[in-house]
Design a protein around this motif. Structure first.
Motif, PDB file in Angstrom:
ATOM      1  N   THR A 124      -0.624  -2.205  -3.077  1.00 24.83           N
ATOM      2  CA  THR A 124      -0.657  -2.933  -4.351  1.00 24.83           C
ATOM      3  C   THR A 124      -0.086  -2.083  -5.482  1.00 24.83           C
ATOM      4  OG1 THR A 124      -2.952  -2.227  -4.793  1.00 24.83           O
ATOM      5  CG2 THR A 124      -2.625  -4.344  -3.662  1.00 24.83           C
ATOM      6  N   ALA A 125      -0.313  -0.765  -5.454  1.00 23.39           N
ATOM      7  CA  ALA A 125       0.271   0.115  -6.470  1.00 23.39           C
ATOM      8  C   ALA A 125       1.792   0.160  -6.332  1.00 23.39           C
ATOM      9  CB  ALA A 125      -0.317   1.517  -6.358  1.00 23.39           C
ATOM     10  N   PHE A 126       2.277   0.209  -5.084  1.00 26.04           N
ATOM     11  CA  PHE A 126       3.717   0.171  -4.841  1.00 26.04           C
ATOM     12  C   PHE A 126       4.317  -1.124  -5.386  1.00 26.04           C
ATOM     13  CE2 PHE A 126       7.010  -1.597  -1.986  1.00 26.04           C
ATOM     14  CZ  PHE A 126       8.015  -0.669  -2.177  1.00 26.04           C
ATOM     15  N   PHE A 127       3.627  -2.242  -5.160  1.00 24.57           N
ATOM     16  CA  PHE A 127       4.144  -3.531  -5.586  1.00 24.57           C
ATOM     17  C   PHE A 127       4.145  -3.659  -7.101  1.00 24.57           C
ATOM     18  CE2 PHE A 127       3.749  -8.021  -6.635  1.00 24.57           C
ATOM     19  CZ  PHE A 127       4.782  -8.576  -5.896  1.00 24.57           C
ATOM     20  N   TRP A 128       2.984  -3.414  -7.734  1.00 23.17           N
ATOM     21  CA  TRP A 128       2.863  -3.653  -9.175  1.00 23.17           C
ATOM     22  C   TRP A 128       3.470  -2.529 -10.011  1.00 23.17           C
ATOM     23  CZ3 TRP A 128       1.756  -8.348 -10.670  1.00 23.17           C
ATOM     24  CH2 TRP A 128       0.999  -9.167  -9.839  1.00 23.17           C
ATOM     25  N   ALA A 129       3.114  -1.288  -9.715  1.00 17.59           N
ATOM     26  CA  ALA A 129       3.581  -0.162 -10.525  1.00 17.59           C
ATOM     27  C   ALA A 129       4.942   0.345 -10.066  1.00 17.59           C
ATOM     28  CB  ALA A 129       2.560   0.979 -10.471  1.00 17.59           C
ATOM     29  N   GLY A 130       5.391  -0.135  -8.906  1.00 20.76           N
ATOM     30  CA  GLY A 130       6.718   0.217  -8.427  1.00 20.76           C
ATOM     31  C   GLY A 130       7.707  -0.901  -8.662  1.00 20.76           C
TER      32      GLY A 130
END
Length: 308
Positions: free
Chosen positions: A202-208
């Motif tokens: 989820t961090a990869f998706f949203w913050a990436g």
């Protein structure tokens, strides 16, 4: 003694993009945009946490200010001088916005100013005419269509100073690595803080991906919207305008009319109430002694360039 023969002005274009570069443009323009579209249903009910939001905001500011303060106001226009550590950090930050390596970005932008809203401008919305159809085509071209063209701006003509800077040349070569890091670091932090693969995803998706996509469209909106609509309190030789709704998201870049009227000015939002977070960061750098010779606006200069 052999006479020196002048080679004349260097051409605008130095060649064509190779296949790998063309594929890279498509991937890193369209993939984050697809993630942005997918973000809407994904946000409803699952897959988004406060940690994702915090990481996205941090990396949005980190990479975005690298573009506006580093790529734009320092490297392109020389609005201030930076000591070597600050110069390197800003070049790395800007590279992590995935908007092309610093030398390429600067060459394109200097060419834009040299031919703003005329033939030769790589991304003017006015190149096809003023009819509704022409403006729709121009908006697409200025916003992101120009990125898919194969011609490459001549860096020897528009960015010889950066080509002579060994630090910037090294960072330019590290652009693929920094592109990977800007997507991997949020995932790594999210995974470690949640101690889960789901937190990493989820961090990869949203913050990436989503963060990169939003930052792309904010930057591209300066090329498209800010050359079509808005206020023009200062005299410039093109159609650059101030568009206040973008001021905060663009870190002050959407005060675009002043910028084109006085490109080397370190502050773009010069009128009362015009928020310019990029200028505030430069001000902090100056206070710490990391930035010098800052080109701040003066009442005399603003009066000289005011639209009469």
């Amino acid at each position: 003694m052999t006479a020196t023969v002048s080679a004349g002005p260097k051409p605008l274009i130095e060649g064509q993009r190779n296949l790998a570069t063309r594929i890279g443009v498509y991937v890193f323009v369209l993939l984050p945009f697809a993630a942005l579209i997918a973000a809407v249903p994904l946000a409803w009910g699952w897959g988004l946490t406060w940690l994702d939001v915090a990481l996205a905001v941090f990396f949005f500011y980190f990479s975005g200010l690298g573009v506006t303060v580093g790529y734009h106001r320092l490297f392109t226009h020389g609005s201030f001088k930076a000591n070597r550590p600050l110069k390197i950090v800003l070049a790395v930050m800007g590279s992590m916005a995935v908007q092309s390596p610093p030398i390429t970005w600067v060459a394109d932008h200097r060419r834009h100013h040299a031919f703003s809203d005329r033939d030769g401008d790589p991304h003017s919305p006015w190149l096809f005419g003023t009819s509704p159809v022409a403006l729709a085509k121009g908006f697409w071209h200025a916003h992101m269509g120009w990125l898919f063209e194969h011609s490459v701006t001549n860096k020897q003509r528009f960015a010889p100073d950066l080509l002579a800077d060994r630090d910037i040349v090294r960072i330019n070569k590290l652009f693929p690595l920094l592109t990977g890091l800007t997507l991997i670091l949020p995932a790594l932090i999210g995974g470690l803080l949640t101690w889960s693969w789901w937190g990493a995803f989820t961090a990869f998706f949203w913050a990436g991906l989503v963060r990169v996509a939003i930052l792309h469209h904010v930057t591209w909106s300066t090329n498209s919207i800010c050359h079509m609509i808005g206020e023009r309190p200062f005299a410039s030789r093109d159609k650059a305008a101030n568009f206040w709704p973008l001021a905060i998201l663009s870190f002050g870049e959407s005060w675009h009319n002043l910028h084109h009227a006085d490109p080397t000015c370190a502050r773009h939002g010069v009128l009362k109430g015009q928020i310019d977070t990029s200028a505030r960061l430069i001000w902090l750098f100056e206070k710490f002694g990391w930035a010098t010779d800052v080109r701040w606006p003066t009442p005399q200069r603003l009066e000289k360039i005011s639209a009469k």
